[in-house]
Write a protein that holds these residues in place. Sequence first.
Motif, PDB file in Angstrom:
ATOM      1  N   SER A 466       0.935  -1.194  -0.160  1.00  0.00           N
ATOM      2  CA  SER A 466      -0.067  -0.154  -0.005  1.00  0.00           C
ATOM      3  C   SER A 466       0.744   1.235  -0.169  1.00  0.00           C
ATOM      4  O   SER A 466       1.947   1.243   0.559  1.00  0.00           O
ATOM      5  N   ARG A 467       0.229   2.218  -0.667  1.00  0.00           N
ATOM      6  CA  ARG A 467       1.074   3.686  -0.778  1.00  0.00           C
ATOM      7  C   ARG A 467       1.083   4.466   0.580  1.00  0.00           C
ATOM      8  O   ARG A 467      -0.018   4.232   1.151  1.00  0.00           O
ATOM      9  N   TYR A 468       1.812   5.290   0.667  1.00  0.00           N
ATOM     10  CA  TYR A 468       1.606   6.271   1.785  1.00  0.00           C
ATOM     11  C   TYR A 468       0.990   7.277   1.555  1.00  0.00           C
ATOM     12  O   TYR A 468       0.039   7.463   2.592  1.00  0.00           O
ATOM     13  N   THR A 482       2.467  -0.743   4.791  1.00  0.00           N
ATOM     14  CA  THR A 482       3.322   0.186   3.611  1.00  0.00           C
ATOM     15  C   THR A 482       4.729  -0.492   3.469  1.00  0.00           C
ATOM     16  O   THR A 482       5.148  -1.100   4.266  1.00  0.00           O
ATOM     17  N   PRO A 492       8.404   1.964   7.754  1.00  0.00           N
ATOM     18  CA  PRO A 492       7.349   2.732   7.570  1.00  0.00           C
ATOM     19  C   PRO A 492       6.780   3.882   8.004  1.00  0.00           C
ATOM     20  O   PRO A 492       6.494   4.804   7.517  1.00  0.00           O
TER      21      PRO A 492
END
Length: 563
Positions: A466-468, A482, A492
């Motif tokens: 998953s993206r920040y 992430t 992360p």
Amino acid sequence: MTNNDVLVIGAGHNGLAAAGYLARAGLGVTVLEARGLVGGASATEEILPALRGSSCAFTVGLLRPEVINDLELKKYGLELYHGGDAMTWTIEDGGRDYVMWSEVDETLRETRERFGAAEAEGFMSLGMDMQVVGDLLTPLLLAPPITMDELADRFDRVGAGALFDRFVTGNVRDVVEHYFTDPLLRGHFAYPGLVSFFGGPSTPGSAYVFAHHSVGEFEGHFGQWGWARGGMGAIADALAASAQAHGATVLTDQRVARIMVDDGRVTGVVTAEGREFTARVVISNLDPTTTMTALLPDEHAEQTFGEIDHRGSMARVYFAADALPQYRTDREHALHSAHTFLGPDLEVLEAAGHAQAEGRLPDAPPIEVVIEGVRDPQLRDGKRYLITTGVQQLPIELAGRSWDDARGELERLALRRLEDFAPGFSDHVLDVGSLTPQDLAREYGLPGGNIYHGAMTPDQILAGRSRYRTPVEGLYLCGSGTHPGGGVMGAPGYNGAMAVLTDLELPTPRPWAVRSGASLAERSRMYLAAATQGAAGRRLMTRLASSRTLRPAVRTFTKRKSQ
């Protein structure tokens, strides 16, 4: 209503790391934690009456030195220490055992004396290859994630394409069978590849779970790990103290029920008790699925990052005992300070994977054992010790019953396995408790009971994680879901904070980008690893590294360079 620049949802170690970096950048930061203490799965708690310990995570090896130094964690009370000469101790069902010592030469001598010269050379070759893998992965940790194809190119450019296939996309059975022939050694090294993993040693992707630990280090040295004085909660406490010293506010017993959004932009959060906190940035330490589907308004909840595989769980079973387990081995002295593995065997691990897929408890699983009170008087009560065990490869859902119904069976299974290796131990057990996969999900916010916030398989690492930055403006993620994933790393949290600072056009502590080029030490390790691919090179390197007099040179060779 309370106004802030940034709200952090969750005071797990990554959320606290993000808060620390953002507070040091001059932002007004408030951290909201649902539980009554900070740390999430990196916490020290009263587990059984009058016995405190690390409830979930317990070793320190992945925590990034940059985070320790940037946030001055030692200044704020963190004391890390080496647990002694023995790092891991593995005992098989027949009583044979194996110790990995903190010094490479001691481990090589142990391997040669107990299993033969060829196995010692296999250990040396594995260590050299793992250092190369670690050298290639480490520069990626504190940076935006790259794609899998870009990672493959990094390996290919230094002639390490075979290591990419073996350690990133392969399975852990092929890894251990490449380096060892003895079943005990194969089981010992396969076990770390199945931590919170769905499947067995032959399952594709298990090799990366093993390789993920190649980025670990302790006090700057590859292949080492240690402990936190007072348990893993000491890390969270130091992170919280560091953030608070720079103006952050950390509030416990504040469960976030809803993220507020207005016209596509985050405006704050509402707690379960109805308290509103407004902010221009919200950064969530929770897992991506919970953040994006349970906390956002319905019109935004569909903006997820695709289906996340949460399968792969584990359990902890704790025993209060008035004596330490006396294991059945031919070793003169018990090594209770070591991280101990009981009964890891490839076929047993494969059988556990099948049981997991069928939704049942394994018949005779390997278990890990840690006794923190042996090293840390803070974590024992007089002569009473907390014996912490771990059972991997468990399903989040059992067929035909709940984990609450199966709790007693799980605890009896763990005790029976301890008794198999330490006859008579059950006579000294005073109390028992456990954390099932369902407990990990509902009490610690680990979806599917997966300690990584999502499987660490090749399709869910690097840019596949998953993206920040989320589709909702001003909403960010900073948890283990992430890049670069799970473990008590702080990376992360660092990366999530860097995304915020970059978007706010504020300075970052170092360039937020992948470090290019290799250091002289890293290039030297790559050349030497290549040399060990031949029989003569393996023999020579193993002979040199086995020498007590060359120990300083080996320590220099394993020294890591922080970013």
